[in-house]
Design an enzyme around this catalytic site. Structure first.
Site, PDB file in Angstrom:
ATOM      1  N   ASP A  53       0.847  -1.193   0.000  1.00  0.00           N
ATOM      2  CA  ASP A  53       0.000   0.000   0.000  1.00  0.00           C
ATOM      3  C   ASP A  53       0.879   1.239   0.000  1.00  0.00           C
ATOM      4  OD1 ASP A  53      -2.672   1.301   0.323  1.00  0.00           O
ATOM      5  OD2 ASP A  53      -1.660   2.087   2.100  1.00  0.00           O
ATOM      6  N   TYR A  58       3.337   9.930   0.213  1.00  0.00           N
ATOM      7  CA  TYR A  58       4.327   9.362   1.130  1.00  0.00           C
ATOM      8  C   TYR A  58       5.757   9.709   0.710  1.00  0.00           C
ATOM      9  CZ  TYR A  58       0.324   6.440   2.537  1.00  0.00           C
ATOM     10  OH  TYR A  58      -0.908   5.976   2.941  1.00  0.00           O
ATOM     11  N   LYS A  88      -2.101   6.296  -4.510  1.00  0.00           N
ATOM     12  CA  LYS A  88      -3.222   7.218  -4.294  1.00  0.00           C
ATOM     13  C   LYS A  88      -2.848   8.609  -4.789  1.00  0.00           C
ATOM     14  CE  LYS A  88      -3.758   4.781   0.124  1.00  0.00           C
ATOM     15  NZ  LYS A  88      -2.331   4.510   0.433  1.00  0.00           N
ATOM     16  N   HIS A 121      -7.173   9.704  -2.495  1.00  0.00           N
ATOM     17  CA  HIS A 121      -6.688   9.584  -1.110  1.00  0.00           C
ATOM     18  C   HIS A 121      -7.640  10.203  -0.078  1.00  0.00           C
ATOM     19  CE1 HIS A 121      -2.537   9.041   1.005  1.00  0.00           C
ATOM     20  NE2 HIS A 121      -3.519   8.726   1.821  1.00  0.00           N
TER      21      HIS A 121
END
Length: 334
Positions: A53, A58, A88, A121
């Site tokens: 994931d 990130y 996302k 997201h």
């Protein structure tokens, strides 16, 4: 060369026939120096995880990609198509051309021609700067809401009507750049609105789920619409419940279940989520915990109900970025 580790855990069929491993590995905020995410991904794949994931936000997808490539190089019996990768699109990239840019940038960093799931997201659209960074505060200047907090510049129209964003997501799905598409942090009301115009139905909704936030109603709704819930933070949080100081990790009733069974609390919580019928994505950068979490156990009906008893009536959300976003997805919880 030793055989590649077997896939751990059951497989869930998405509404378009794509197979989703129920046990995923979360890559958000792996603490440490450069290379930490790379090592964690290699450890996870070696432990049998086949579901990674990720997210553009990130900012570590390059290490996810390099970790996956190292594993595949050392395990030629495993192919890219054996690994389910989610990414996302972040809030400030909701304009149609930015949605496309986001996915293609993630593909570049992951060094893969496609992802297995591409999610919106958050159900929030915000302004961006010319360099694709998030625009902060009025005129792009930092605006302190509270000490150390800043606010995004919300795009009200696009937040209230996500159809242009979803159309862009659908287009990428139709191009084969994403094998499935879905949502993250979406409410029942938001999903119902999207379903009214969606040409391609979302296959997933990734949401915070753990015994202090069991999300019974939202899970039931998603499953009724053939949308698979995916639990992030399935092990709870290090945060305390306001007013009580409780933590999932220190709940005596949950710990008692684990101790009686001779397993870790994390293993109990992962098993509880999978038994409830959804996918779970625990995260860790510790190789020992990564391995332990991948050793799936089964709960008896009695043990399952004991966890349900702890969860009953609880609504402690630990992940709410309303102060940063300047927008609350769950105003009714205030």
């Amino acid at each position: 060369m030793a055989a590649a580790p077997a896939v751990t855990g059951p497989i869930i069929q998405l509404n378009n026939g794509v197979s989703l491993p129920a046990l995923g590995f979360g890559t958000f905020a792996n603490e440490g120096s450069k290379g930490e995410t790379h090592k964690a991904v290699v450890s996870a794949l070696n432990a049998g995880y086949r579901h990674l994931d990720c997210a553009w936000f990130y900012q570590n997808e390059g290490e996810v990609g390099s970790g996956m490539r190292e594993f595949l190089s050392n395990n030629p019996s495993v192919k890219r198509e054996d690994i389910f990768i989610t990414t996302k699109v972040w809030n400030h990239l909701h304009e149609p051309e930015d949605v496309e840019w986001s996915l293609k940038d993630s593909l570049r960093m992951l060094q893969t021609p496609y992802v297995d799931a591409f999610l919106v997201h958050w159900p929030i659209a915000a302004e961006k700067n010319p360099d694709h960074s998030v625009k902060i505060g009025p005129d792009g200047k930092i605006y302190k809401v509270l000490t150390f907090l800043v606010q995004y510049v919300i795009k009200k129209d696009l937040t209230e009507n996500q159809e242009p964003t979803w159309r862009a997501v659908e287009a990428l799905y139709n191009q084969g750049l994403a094998k499935s598409i879905g949502l993250s942090n979406w409410t029942e009301k938001g999903i119902a609105s999207l379903l009214a115009y969606a040409k391609v139905k979302p296959a997933l909704n990734q949401i915070e789920i753990h015994p202090f936030l069991p999300q019974d109603d939202l899970i039931k709704y998603c499953l009724s619409q053939n949308i698979v819930p995916v639990a992030y933070s399935p092990l709870g949080s290090q945060d305390q419940v306001p007013g009580t100081g409780e933590k999932v990790a220190t709940n005596k009733d949950l710990i008692a279940i684990a101790e009686k069974k001779g397993v870790s609390l994390a293993q109990v919580l992962i098993a509880w989520g999978i038994k409830r019928g959804y996918a779970v994505v625990p995260k860790s950068s510790n190789p020992v915990r990564i391995q332990s979490n991948a050793q799936l156990i089964s709960l008896t009906d009695e043990e399952f109900e004991a966890v349900n008893k702890v969860a009953k009536g609880r609504k402690s959300r630990f992940v709410n970025m309303k102060d940063t976003f300047g927008y609350d997805v769950w105003p009714e919880e205030a």
